[in-house]
Design a protein around this motif. Structure first.
Motif, PDB file in Angstrom:
ATOM      1  N   ALA A  90       1.274  -0.817   0.318  1.00 12.20           N
ATOM      2  CA  ALA A  90       0.354  -0.409   0.097  1.00 12.20           C
ATOM      3  C   ALA A  90       1.088   1.212  -0.130  1.00 12.20           C
ATOM      4  O   ALA A  90       0.367   2.216   0.696  1.00 12.20           O
ATOM      5  CB  ALA A  90      -1.120  -0.396   1.569  1.00 12.20           C
ATOM      6  N   ARG A  91       1.794   1.351  -0.998  1.00 12.23           N
ATOM      7  CA  ARG A  91       3.207   2.561  -0.977  1.00 12.23           C
ATOM      8  C   ARG A  91       3.709   2.022  -2.455  1.00 12.23           C
ATOM      9  O   ARG A  91       3.176   0.980  -2.947  1.00 12.23           O
ATOM     10  CB  ARG A  91       4.005   2.578   0.174  1.00 12.23           C
ATOM     11  N   ALA A  92       4.034   3.124  -2.695  1.00 10.41           N
ATOM     12  CA  ALA A  92       4.563   3.031  -4.195  1.00 10.41           C
ATOM     13  C   ALA A  92       6.432   3.039  -4.051  1.00 10.41           C
ATOM     14  O   ALA A  92       6.871   2.988  -3.155  1.00 10.41           O
ATOM     15  CB  ALA A  92       4.346   4.618  -4.540  1.00 10.41           C
ATOM     16  N   GLY A  93       6.332   2.397  -5.142  1.00 12.25           N
ATOM     17  CA  GLY A  93       7.756   2.168  -4.894  1.00 12.25           C
ATOM     18  C   GLY A  93       8.044   1.114  -6.542  1.00 12.25           C
ATOM     19  O   GLY A  93       7.227   0.336  -7.223  1.00 12.25           O
ATOM     20  N   THR A  94       9.134   0.319  -6.016  1.00 14.18           N
ATOM     21  CA  THR A  94       9.527  -1.112  -7.132  1.00 14.18           C
ATOM     22  C   THR A  94       9.908  -1.733  -6.156  1.00 14.18           C
ATOM     23  O   THR A  94      10.590  -2.479  -4.726  1.00 14.18           O
ATOM     24  CB  THR A  94      10.638  -1.002  -7.712  1.00 14.18           C
ATOM     25  N   PHE A  95       9.574  -3.759  -6.536  1.00 11.09           N
ATOM     26  CA  PHE A  95       8.928  -4.129  -6.058  1.00 11.09           C
ATOM     27  C   PHE A  95       9.584  -5.526  -6.784  1.00 11.09           C
ATOM     28  O   PHE A  95       8.659  -5.544  -7.660  1.00 11.09           O
ATOM     29  CB  PHE A  95       8.496  -4.180  -4.676  1.00 11.09           C
ATOM     30  N   PRO A  96      10.081  -6.316  -5.829  1.00 11.95           N
ATOM     31  CA  PRO A  96       9.751  -8.011  -6.566  1.00 11.95           C
ATOM     32  C   PRO A  96       8.694  -8.264  -6.707  1.00 11.95           C
ATOM     33  O   PRO A  96       7.701  -7.728  -6.063  1.00 11.95           O
ATOM     34  CB  PRO A  96      10.910  -8.967  -5.611  1.00 11.95           C
ATOM     35  N   ALA A 120       1.635 -14.264 -15.720  1.00 15.44           N
ATOM     36  CA  ALA A 120       2.179 -14.151 -14.475  1.00 15.44           C
ATOM     37  C   ALA A 120       2.968 -13.648 -14.123  1.00 15.44           C
ATOM     38  O   ALA A 120       3.972 -12.888 -13.539  1.00 15.44           O
ATOM     39  CB  ALA A 120       1.407 -14.689 -13.226  1.00 15.44           C
ATOM     40  N   LEU A 121       4.279 -14.310 -14.330  1.00 11.32           N
ATOM     41  CA  LEU A 121       5.761 -13.729 -14.354  1.00 11.32           C
ATOM     42  C   LEU A 121       6.136 -13.326 -15.221  1.00 11.32           C
ATOM     43  O   LEU A 121       7.118 -12.746 -15.067  1.00 11.32           O
ATOM     44  CB  LEU A 121       6.681 -15.557 -14.840  1.00 11.32           C
ATOM     45  N   ASP A 122       5.324 -13.323 -15.908  1.00 10.32           N
ATOM     46  CA  ASP A 122       5.751 -12.118 -17.307  1.00 10.32           C
ATOM     47  C   ASP A 122       4.601 -11.410 -17.386  1.00 10.32           C
ATOM     48  O   ASP A 122       3.847 -11.391 -18.826  1.00 10.32           O
ATOM     49  CB  ASP A 122       6.335 -12.746 -18.905  1.00 10.32           C
ATOM     50  N   PRO A 123       3.692 -10.663 -16.728  1.00 12.33           N
ATOM     51  CA  PRO A 123       3.016  -9.564 -16.595  1.00 12.33           C
ATOM     52  C   PRO A 123       2.628  -8.809 -17.964  1.00 12.33           C
ATOM     53  O   PRO A 123       3.249  -8.322 -18.698  1.00 12.33           O
ATOM     54  CB  PRO A 123       2.840  -8.671 -15.417  1.00 12.33           C
ATOM     55  N   ASP A 149      10.108  -5.195 -10.187  1.00  9.75           N
ATOM     56  CA  ASP A 149      12.174  -5.135 -10.223  1.00  9.75           C
ATOM     57  C   ASP A 149      11.850  -6.619 -10.944  1.00  9.75           C
ATOM     58  O   ASP A 149      11.860  -7.426 -10.513  1.00  9.75           O
ATOM     59  CB  ASP A 149      12.465  -5.440  -8.791  1.00  9.75           C
ATOM     60  N   PRO A 150      12.291  -6.199 -12.458  1.00 11.25           N
ATOM     61  CA  PRO A 150      12.632  -7.048 -13.389  1.00 11.25           C
ATOM     62  C   PRO A 150      13.551  -8.517 -13.503  1.00 11.25           C
ATOM     63  O   PRO A 150      13.894  -9.592 -13.311  1.00 11.25           O
ATOM     64  CB  PRO A 150      13.186  -6.141 -14.325  1.00 11.25           C
ATOM     65  N   ASP A 151      14.735  -8.228 -11.622  1.00  8.62           N
ATOM     66  CA  ASP A 151      15.801  -9.078 -11.418  1.00  8.62           C
ATOM     67  C   ASP A 151      15.813  -9.165  -9.708  1.00  8.62           C
ATOM     68  O   ASP A 151      16.563 -10.110  -8.928  1.00  8.62           O
ATOM     69  CB  ASP A 151      16.764  -7.826 -10.939  1.00  8.62           C
ATOM     70  N   ARG A 152      14.254  -9.847  -9.761  1.00 12.12           N
ATOM     71  CA  ARG A 152      13.733 -10.430  -8.426  1.00 12.12           C
ATOM     72  C   ARG A 152      12.470 -11.429  -8.707  1.00 12.12           C
ATOM     73  O   ARG A 152      11.240 -10.555  -8.745  1.00 12.12           O
ATOM     74  CB  ARG A 152      13.887  -9.713  -7.518  1.00 12.12           C
ATOM     75  N   THR A 153      12.198 -12.282  -8.432  1.00  8.27           N
ATOM     76  CA  THR A 153      11.732 -13.008  -9.636  1.00  8.27           C
ATOM     77  C   THR A 153      10.778 -14.341  -8.615  1.00  8.27           C
ATOM     78  O   THR A 153      11.871 -15.375  -8.656  1.00  8.27           O
ATOM     79  CB  THR A 153      11.246 -13.256 -10.398  1.00  8.27           C
ATOM     80  N   ILE A 154       9.690 -14.783  -7.773  1.00  7.51           N
ATOM     81  CA  ILE A 154       9.904 -15.799  -7.099  1.00  7.51           C
ATOM     82  C   ILE A 154       8.126 -16.340  -7.438  1.00  7.51           C
ATOM     83  O   ILE A 154       7.302 -15.596  -8.511  1.00  7.51           O
ATOM     84  CB  ILE A 154       9.381 -15.517  -5.471  1.00  7.51           C
ATOM     85  N   ALA A 155       8.451 -18.098  -7.486  1.00  9.69           N
ATOM     86  CA  ALA A 155       7.542 -19.134  -7.442  1.00  9.69           C
ATOM     87  C   ALA A 155       6.897 -18.608  -6.732  1.00  9.69           C
ATOM     88  O   ALA A 155       7.929 -19.842  -5.778  1.00  9.69           O
ATOM     89  CB  ALA A 155       7.906 -19.585  -9.095  1.00  9.69           C
ATOM     90  N   LEU A 156       5.618 -18.966  -6.085  1.00  9.50           N
ATOM     91  CA  LEU A 156       5.289 -19.974  -5.165  1.00  9.50           C
ATOM     92  C   LEU A 156       3.614 -20.384  -5.285  1.00  9.50           C
ATOM     93  O   LEU A 156       2.913 -19.976  -6.299  1.00  9.50           O
ATOM     94  CB  LEU A 156       4.535 -18.059  -4.182  1.00  9.50           C
ATOM     95  N   PRO A 165      14.620 -18.882 -15.919  1.00 10.16           N
ATOM     96  CA  PRO A 165      15.739 -18.228 -15.787  1.00 10.16           C
ATOM     97  C   PRO A 165      15.765 -17.147 -14.573  1.00 10.16           C
ATOM     98  O   PRO A 165      16.609 -16.394 -13.630  1.00 10.16           O
ATOM     99  CB  PRO A 165      16.899 -18.466 -16.678  1.00 10.16           C
ATOM    100  N   ARG A 166      14.265 -16.811 -14.713  1.00  9.01           N
ATOM    101  CA  ARG A 166      14.591 -15.110 -14.037  1.00  9.01           C
ATOM    102  C   ARG A 166      14.052 -16.424 -12.343  1.00  9.01           C
ATOM    103  O   ARG A 166      14.309 -14.956 -11.480  1.00  9.01           O
ATOM    104  CB  ARG A 166      13.382 -14.143 -14.752  1.00  9.01           C
ATOM    105  N   VAL A 167      13.704 -17.312 -12.380  1.00  7.92           N
ATOM    106  CA  VAL A 167      12.644 -17.882 -10.832  1.00  7.92           C
ATOM    107  C   VAL A 167      14.040 -17.728 -10.307  1.00  7.92           C
ATOM    108  O   VAL A 167      15.155 -18.486 -10.033  1.00  7.92           O
ATOM    109  CB  VAL A 167      12.068 -18.591 -10.747  1.00  7.92           C
ATOM    110  N   ASP A 168      14.457 -17.115  -9.214  1.00  3.27           N
ATOM    111  CA  ASP A 168      15.348 -17.061  -7.897  1.00  3.27           C
ATOM    112  C   ASP A 168      14.957 -18.151  -6.969  1.00  3.27           C
ATOM    113  O   ASP A 168      16.408 -18.354  -6.436  1.00  3.27           O
ATOM    114  CB  ASP A 168      15.850 -15.410  -6.766  1.00  3.27           C
TER     115      ASP A 168
END
Length: 329
Positions: A71-77, A143-146, A162-169, A199-202
Motif C-alpha cells: 500500500a505504498r509506491a515503489g519498485t518491488f519484487p 503471471a511471471l511475465d505480466p 523489479d525485473p531482477d527479483r522473481t519468486i514462484a509460489l 532462469p528469472r525465477v530466484d
C-alpha cells in the motif's frame, strides 16, 4: 549427508564506538553501525492493497487476475502465485496480503478449474486434465511475465516490478505448477516431458506440493530443480484417497538437489492449517494460527534470503510444534 542448520536467527548486535589510540575521551572515531534486521513477523503486518482485473491470454482466453501489492509506491519484487485445485486467489488472502505488505507485488491468476471461474453456458465445471494442465501453466507463465495491462494498472498506483527479483509460489496443485519454472520436470498428458525452467525465477516456495504420481510426477522430477526451493507441510497434511501419508508432500524436498533446499513441518498441521486459507473456517484454532504465522514468516525469510534482499528479515526463536531445516551451502 547434508548438514542442516536452524534458521532461528539472533538479532545482530549494534557495533560500539571505541577511542582510537591517542584520542582523548569524547572524540571517539566514528564506527559504522550494523543495524539489526527487522523481525519477519513485523514485516508481515504492513498494509497491502488488492486489485482485480481480467487479461487476455493467447487464443482469446480471458484470465481473471488478483493482484496483491504494498500500500505504498515503489519498485518491488514479483511473486507469481498458483492456487490449489478448485480454489481461488481470494481464498489465500491470509497468506498473500501479508506477503504483499512486506514488499512484494503478487500476481495470482484464477485457474480454469476454480469453483468460481466464470464459465460460458455449456462449459464443463471440471475441465479434463489436459486442459487444466495446459491453461494452469500458461496462466503461470503470464503471471511471471505480466502483460501491459497489468503494468499500466500497477503504474497508475505508482508501483513497478523489479525485473531482477522473481519468486514462484503455490499451494497444493499450484505448488507443483510453481516448481516447474524453478526447474522441476513433470510428465505432460501425452507422456512427454517439457522443461518449463525459467532462469528469472530466484526461488520457489511450495506449500503442500503433491508427491510422486504415476504418469504425472516422478521422484526424479525434482532432482532437476535449479532454483532454491522451500517445501512446507504438516503431520496432518492428508487428503484421503489421494495423499494418505503426509510425508508424500516432502518428496519435492527429499529429492531436490542438496545445498539449495529447505523444509518446514508443522505438528498437527493439515492441508489448510485448520481453515486459515483455501477452505476457510471462522475459527481455525490458536495452534493452527500460530504455526501458520511461523510458516509464513519462514517463507518470507527464505524468499528474501534467496532473491537478493540486502538484509533478510529475522525469524527469531522457533516455537513449539515447528521444524525448519535448510541445507548449508
Amino acid at each position: 549427508m547434508a548438514k542442516f542448520a536452524s534458521l532461528a536467527l539472533a538479532l545482530a548486535p549494534l557495533s560500539m564506538k571505541a577511542c582510537a589510540p591517542g584520542q582523548p575521551l569524547g572524540t571517539a572515531a566514528a564506527q559504522p553501525t550494523v543495524e539489526s534486521p527487522l523481525p519477519c513477523v513485523a514485516r508481515l503486518k504492513e498494509q497491502a492493497q488488492i486489485y482485480e482485473l481480467s487479461v487476455e491470454a493467447p487464443g482469446d482466453r480471458a484470465v481473471p487476475l488478483t493482484i496483491f501489492a504494498p500500500a505504498r509506491a515503489g519498485t518491488f519484487p514479483l511473486i507469481a502465485f498458483s492456487h490449489g485445485a478448485f480454489a481461488t486467489p481470494q481464498r489465500y488472502r491470509a497468506m498473500l496480503e501479508p506477503l504483499a505488505g512486506a514488499g512484494f507485488i503478487i500476481i495470482a491468476p484464477m485457474h480454469i478449474d476454480s469453483e468460481e471461474f466464470p464459465r460460458a453456458e455449456g462449459e464443463p465445471e471440471r475441465p479434463p486434465h489436459p486442459v487444466t494442465w495446459a491453461t494452469r501453466n500458461a496462466d503461470f507463465t503470464l503471471a511471471l511475465d505480466p502483460p501491459e495491462a497489468v503494468i499500466r494498472r500497477l503504474g497508475a498506483a505508482g508501483l513497478t516490478i523489479d525485473p531482477d527479483r522473481t519468486i514462484a509460489l503455490g499451494h497444493s496443485y499450484g505448488a507443483l505448477i510453481a516448481q516447474l519454472p524453478g526447474g522441476a520436470l513433470a510428465f505432460e498428458p501425452d507422456g512427454t516431458q517439457v522443461s518449463r525452467a525459467n532462469p528469472r525465477v530466484d526461488a520457489v516456495v511450495g506449500w503442500s506440493p503433491p508427491g510422486p504420481m504415476p504418469g504425472f510426477m516422478a521422484k526424479g522430477g525434482w532432482s532437476s530443480l535449479t532454483a532454491p526451493s522451500l517445501t512446507l507441510t504438516g503431520t496432518a497434511d492428508i487428503l484421503p484417497g489421494f495423499i494418505d501419508d503426509w510425508k508424500a508432500h516432502k518428496a519435492s524436498h527429499d529429492n531436490a538437489p542438496l545445498g539449495q533446499r529447505a523444509v518446514w513441518v508443522g505438528e498437527g498441521v493439515d492441508h489448510y492449517f485448520g481453515g486459515v486459507f483455501g477452505r476457510i473456517k471462522d475459527q481455525p484454532g490458536a495452534a493452527n494460527q500460530a504455526l501458520f504465522e511461523r510458516a509464513l514468516a519462514s517463507s518470507l525469510h527464505f524468499i528474501e534470503a534467496h532473491s537478493g534482499a540486502s538484509q533478510p528479515c529475522a525469524l527469531g526463536p522457533a516455537i513449539a510444534g515447528e521444524l525448519y531445516e535448510e541445507d548449508q551451502p
